[in-house]
Design an enzyme around this catalytic site. Structure first.
Site, PDB file in Angstrom:
ATOM      1  CG  HIS A  96      49.824  44.227  31.729  1.00  0.00           C
ATOM      2  ND1 HIS A  96      50.840  44.585  30.861  1.00  0.00           N
ATOM      3  CD2 HIS A  96      48.861  45.179  31.608  1.00  0.00           C
ATOM      4  CE1 HIS A  96      50.505  45.701  30.233  1.00  0.00           C
ATOM      5  NE2 HIS A  96      49.304  46.087  30.671  1.00  0.00           N
ATOM      6  CB  THR A 151      44.739  46.854  30.594  1.00  0.00           C
ATOM      7  OG1 THR A 151      46.076  46.894  30.093  1.00  0.00           O
ATOM      8  CG2 THR A 151      44.309  48.263  30.994  1.00  0.00           C
ATOM      9  CG  HIS A 170      42.918  42.339  25.469  1.00  0.00           C
ATOM     10  ND1 HIS A 170      41.985  43.346  25.567  1.00  0.00           N
ATOM     11  CD2 HIS A 170      44.108  42.963  25.157  1.00  0.00           C
ATOM     12  CE1 HIS A 170      42.549  44.509  25.323  1.00  0.00           C
ATOM     13  NE2 HIS A 170      43.845  44.312  25.080  1.00  0.00           N
ATOM     14  CB  THR A 184      49.020  43.060  24.745  1.00  0.00           C
ATOM     15  OG1 THR A 184      47.815  43.840  24.695  1.00  0.00           O
ATOM     16  CG2 THR A 184      49.830  43.289  23.476  1.00  0.00           C
TER      17      THR A 184
END
Length: 835
Positions: A718, A720, A797, A799
């Site tokens: 996802h 953030t 970004h 992860t």
């Protein structure tokens, strides 16, 4: 920069010129902004909008409607000041030199023998106040007059030590033709007229600090304005002088006796204004033909009554006869008396002549004292000669320039001087005064004390930066004065020098951050004049002699898109990026890299730093018309008044990022001044914004995607979209904001194109297309006092893994949002929404 608005294109090609076609897809403000950031000097604006012209002019950028080729040529070949409210163009055009001509707007000069000392074949032309007599030269759709004259050269010659006028004039014309035009000085005469007319309409009490001779005509129409200057030279001050003899030095090749008389009378008028704040009747004995009366009446109407056997053509009432002491009963109250009686020497023997002169001096004094002995509101300026004599200790001595330094000087006496004690002054001391002292200013009022004035509007143009003023007291006055227009010297050194040499003195230097003002506008000359109905074709340049204009108590403070706005804020950046730099994207790249954002894909579209603030800081020397502190403050208290156009409000964190980039830029340039400025702006941002960071977050906003074009081994990959530090009872507020922003959130054009190691053991995918919305939602949370976002740069970004992996590059791939949710860190999801 000048903007010349045309309905049709022209076939001619002009140097340093660009055509701009109005973009109907953009609003008037955006068109104005784009025009203001073009790097050429002349903009030919086609299919123009009147509103766009108004926006530019209010910003101090001259923008004129042009109807034909003659108008275009007239404006493109020179610089000018534009009165956009009255549609009057004041040219600053010296092309008249090609007519073997010099010009003056002082009528008295045309009555001298100056033409005997001009360049061979040259002539002198009188053009009227600010070139008003030249209006007939231009049959244009706007009123046009050429305000350029050579009076500055003539007056500089009079006060110089040079005697050869032709060589002096030649040198100055060559200098004028090879150096940049001092546009602010030329434009200042137009500005001063507009400024004090405007201020007088809205303020009962005005104080003017530090006027010089260039303002001597301007204030004739404002008797109630209180002037402060360097103070008078008093009779009692002569005690410091050593005795000298007659010098007999010639000052000017051409006769400037009329100039001396004019300065004496104007000095006396302003002295009278300071005492009584009203216009006096002007009585004059001698001094015919006094052609300079015409000059005074061009600026303000006075009643002159004169006595002289010779004609005085511009006097309201002339008595072609001698005046005697008994005639003083004819002189009324509320007046000044100028006594310039002196018999021509002719062939009289020198000793006999000195005897006559002494007798006439005593006679002149008797007339002066008799005049002052009765009535009220009177001031006298009397012609004197060097002789052993008793004089009132508080009388004011004048020695304005005249053709030759001989034995004469002048003395101003008022009612209090007349009653004051007298002191014996030797002839040699008076010769010392005559030989060594030149009165350089018609304003001889007492110096200004640096303290707040409760009910007055203070104007101090180019007057308070001198280092004989206490710098902290100058700052205190500006901070505390409720209504004022004050200028101080801009610090555009690179080593953050506290003082800069100027002529034979030193000036303190200042930055906008030196002042803790409220409801004030801090801008440049061009930014200031835009607020008074003027604009200018040549903007301020970093010459080393630049001044900040600080307006306290203006009603335009909240109008941030109309006055002292961001027009031209990127112009210097464009000049460098499109000519000298490694790429036109250099500014975007540097701003991201200096904040450790290494994803440069689309950096020119989605930048993590406020370009406005960054450019305003690093290029403050080139464009300080934009009032950055005011802009920051008004946003912080949510009092911005926007007249129109599309407007983007920056999140406070964007401003902080800009300061960080500016500081790194300054360090690389070894620019200590910009480094201090950036640090102080950052401190100011933190002062006016209550920024709290979620560096110890307990909730985060997550964005889950339908699919990810990379392999991953995390449970739920996802984005953030920011972290929060909130109490549980604030969760409904956060959910409400997410619902409020739902449409914008799901409309984000999110893409990815590569993976990288964010740090050791964290493999992530880059994300583009979210920063604009991130900063927008940051603002909403900030205004609701919800702690959102960390102190470090937000780097979007996803992860993918907590293992070391190689970088993968793919084609730019759009990511479709599946859901957006609010989740407790190491806890449960408390809210989720889908499109």
């Amino acid at each position: 920069m000048k903007v010349l608005a045309l309905r049709h294109s022209v076939t001619q090609v002009y140097a340093d010129t660009q055509t701009y076609l109005h973009d109907d897809m953009k609003d008037d403000y955006e068109n104005a902004f784009l025009i203001s950031n073009l790097t050429v000097h002349n903009i030919l604006y086609l299919n123009y909008s009147l509103k766009t012209l108004e926006i530019l002019n209010k910003s101090g950028i001259a923008a004129v409607e042009v109807q034909g080729i003659e108008e275009l040529l007239a404006l493109i070949r020179c610089n000018f000041t534009y009165d956009y409210l009255n549609n009057v163009v004041f040219l600053h055009d010296y092309s008249y030199y090609t007519n073997n001509e010099i010009r003056t707007d002082q009528h008295w000069i045309t009555k001298t023998d100056i033409e005997n000392y001009l360049l061979p074949g040259w002539k002198l032309t009188y053009v009227g106040y600010n070139g008003k007599s030249t209006r007939g030269h231009y049959n244009f759709s706007f009123t046009c007059q050429n305000a350029a004259t050579d009076d500055d050269i003539i007056i500089e010659y009079i006060y110089s030590n040079e005697l050869d006028f032709q060589n002096f004039m030649l040198s100055k014309i060559k200098e004028r033709m090879t150096t940049a035009l001092p546009i602010a000085r030329l434009s200042n005469r137009v500005f001063r007229d507009k400024l004090f007319q405007s201020l007088s309409l809205n303020n009962d009490k005005i104080v003017n600090v530090g006027p010089r001779n260039e303002s001597m005509f301007t204030f004739l129409k404002f008797p109630s304005i209180k002037q402060f200057s360097d103070g008078p030279y008093l009779v009692k001050d002569t005690i410091k002088l050593k005795q000298e003899r007659w010098l007999g030095k010639r000052v000017s090749q051409f006769d400037i006796g009329q100039y001396k008389n004019m300065l004496n009378v104007i000095t006396t008028i302003y002295y009278y204004y300071n005492l009584y704040a009203e216009k006096p009747i002007v009585y004059m004995l001698g001094s015919a033909p006094s052609y300079w009366i015409y000059d005074i009446k061009q600026y303000s109407e006075f009643v002159f009554e004169t006595w002289d056997p010779l004609d005085t053509p511009y006097s309201n009432m002339h008595h072609k006869e001698l005046f005697f002491e008994k005639d003083t009963i004819k002189l009324k109250d509320n007046s000044i008396l100028y006594i310039d009686i002196r018999t021509d020497r002719g062939d009289i023997d020198w000793k006999e002549w000195r005897k006559i002169v002494k007798e006439q001096t005593l006679s002149n004094l008797n007339i002066a004292y008799k005049y002052l002995s009765t009535g009220k509101s009177k001031v006298c300026c009397v012609k004197m000669t060097a002789m052993d004599i008793e004089l009132p200790i508080s009388a004011k001595l004048l020695h304005h320039p005249t053709t030759e330094i001989r034995s004469e000087f002048y003395m101003i006496v008022d009612l209090s001087d007349f009653k004051n004690i007298k002191r014996f002054v030797p002839k040699g001391v008076l010769y010392s005064f005559i030989n060594n002292i030149t009165t350089e200013n018609v304003f001889i009022q007492h110096p200004f004390k640096l303290r707040k004035m409760k009910n007055e509007y203070i104007v101090a143009l180019y007057a308070l930066s001198n280092d004989f003023n206490n710098r902290e007291n100058v700052i205190k006055l500006i901070n505390e004065q409720e209504k004022s227009l004050i200028t101080v010297r801009l610090n555009n050194t690179f080593k953050d020098e506290p003082k800069i040499g100027f002529k034979n003195i030193y000036d303190w230097t200042f930055l906008p951050t030196d002042f803790n003002t409220r409801n004030s506008i801090i801008t440049s000359y061009d930014g200031c004049i835009g607020m008074f109905g003027l604009s200018i074709s040549l903007s301020s340049k970093p010459t080393g002699n630049n001044h900040i204009f600080i307006l306290n108590g203006t009603d335009k403070y909240e109008m941030i898109d109309q006055f002292a706005n961001h027009m031209g804020i990127s112009r210097r950046s464009h000049q460098i990026r499109f000519s000298e730099s490694a790429t036109s994207y250099s500014g975007y790249i540097f701003r991201d890299l200096s904040n450790n954002n290494f994803n440069l894909i689309g950096t020119n579209v989605e930048n993590s730093v406020s370009g406005h603030v960054y450019n305003a800081i690093i290029y403050f020397r080139y464009n300080y018309s934009f009032d950055l502190k005011r802009w920051i403050h008004l946003h912080s208290v949510d009092k911005v008044k926007i007249e129109g156009g599309r407007y983007y409000e920056h999140a406070p964190i964007e401003l902080i990022y800009a300061c960080r980039s500016a500081k790194e830029f300054a360090k690389m340039q070894d620019d200590l001044t910009t480094l201090r400025y950036a640090n102080e702006i950052e401190r100011y941002i933190n002062k006016v914004y209550s920024i709290v960071y979620a560096d110890d977050p307990n909730y985060f906003i997550g964005i889950k995607f339908v699919s990810i074009p990379y392999k991953y081994d995390v449970k739920v990959p996802h984005l953030t979209f920011g972290v929060l530090h909130i109490s549980d009872n604030m969760i409904p507020d956060v959910i409400s904001i997410l619902n409020q922003m739902k449409v914008e959130l799901f409309k984000m054009n999110i893409t990815t194109s590569y993976t990288y190691m964010l740090s050791d053991g964290i493999h992530v995918a880059n994300v583009s297309g979210v920063l604009l919305t991130y900063f927008k939602i940051y603002n909403v949370f900030y205004k609701k006092q919800i702690t959102f976002g960390q102190s470090r740069m937000f780097i979007p970004h996803i992860t993918l893994s907590f293992k070391t992996n190689k970088t993968i590059r793919i084609n730019i791939t759009k990511l479709k949002i599946e859901s957006i949710y609010l989740r407790k860190i190491k806890g449960e999801t408390v809210f989720a929404m889908t499109e």
